[in-house]
Design an enzyme around this catalytic site. Sequence first.
Site, mmCIF file in Angstrom:
data_model
loop_
_atom_site.group_PDB
_atom_site.id
_atom_site.type_symbol
_atom_site.label_atom_id
_atom_site.label_comp_id
_atom_site.label_asym_id
_atom_site.label_seq_id
_atom_site.Cartn_x
_atom_site.Cartn_y
_atom_site.Cartn_z
ATOM 1 C CB VAL A 168 -0.953 -0.015 1.214
ATOM 2 C CG1 VAL A 168 -1.782 1.259 1.270
ATOM 3 C CG2 VAL A 168 -1.860 -1.237 1.158
ATOM 4 N N PRO A 169 1.137 1.837 -1.146
ATOM 5 C CG PRO A 169 0.898 2.664 -3.323
ATOM 6 C CD PRO A 169 0.293 1.690 -2.339
ATOM 7 C CB CYS A 170 2.174 5.368 2.693
ATOM 8 S SG CYS A 170 3.384 4.316 3.494
ATOM 9 C CG HIS A 171 6.698 4.307 -1.489
ATOM 10 N ND1 HIS A 171 5.972 3.148 -1.319
ATOM 11 C CD2 HIS A 171 7.012 4.367 -2.810
ATOM 12 C CE1 HIS A 171 5.855 2.534 -2.487
ATOM 13 N NE2 HIS A 171 6.483 3.250 -3.418
ATOM 14 N NE ARG A 172 3.810 3.808 -5.987
ATOM 15 C CZ ARG A 172 3.171 2.722 -6.400
ATOM 16 N NH1 ARG A 172 1.854 2.725 -6.508
ATOM 17 N NH2 ARG A 172 3.860 1.636 -6.703
#
Length: 174
Positions: A139-143
């Site tokens: 779940v790409p919270c780094h984006r």
Amino acid sequence: MNASLSFVAPCPLTHHAEACQRYTPPAGVPLGEIEIRASAAGLTWVGFVTDACGDARPSALTRRCAQQLDAYFAGELIHFELPLAPTGTEFQRRVWQALTTIAFGETRSYAEQAQAIGHPSATRAVGAANGRNPLAIVVPCHRVIGANGRLTGYAGGLERKRWLLGHEGHAMAN
């Protein structure tokens, strides 16, 4: 297709009954070990190792996640296809679901993320929910980045966030 959050009720299994395995990224990926946990309902945790998960108890799902992480790091996978069962508040789950709509190679600001969930004034709350995302990378919270295009907080550390964004094609200096 993006990873789907099933948002099931908390699994009756205790933390100790969860499947757990450590994943070591391929050589050249400077992220350190990753712990993968899953219940019968789906993945409950994908995070950078800070302490031992006890006895390794891998499952078909944790192994599948490790295989997809291998493919992601090899540049062969841009969407994770895994059942997800994170535990969080309704607001957090809405934020995490919206994260799955940010495509590989794209970024979104916290303000844009707040707008996407229908709460344009909730930028700080969105940031807090991102910080509690229990499913790093998948779940790409780094984006999610600052409105000025700069890197801002990441529970795994800014160097990991910078590396992940670089892996996806972004050159982030700050």
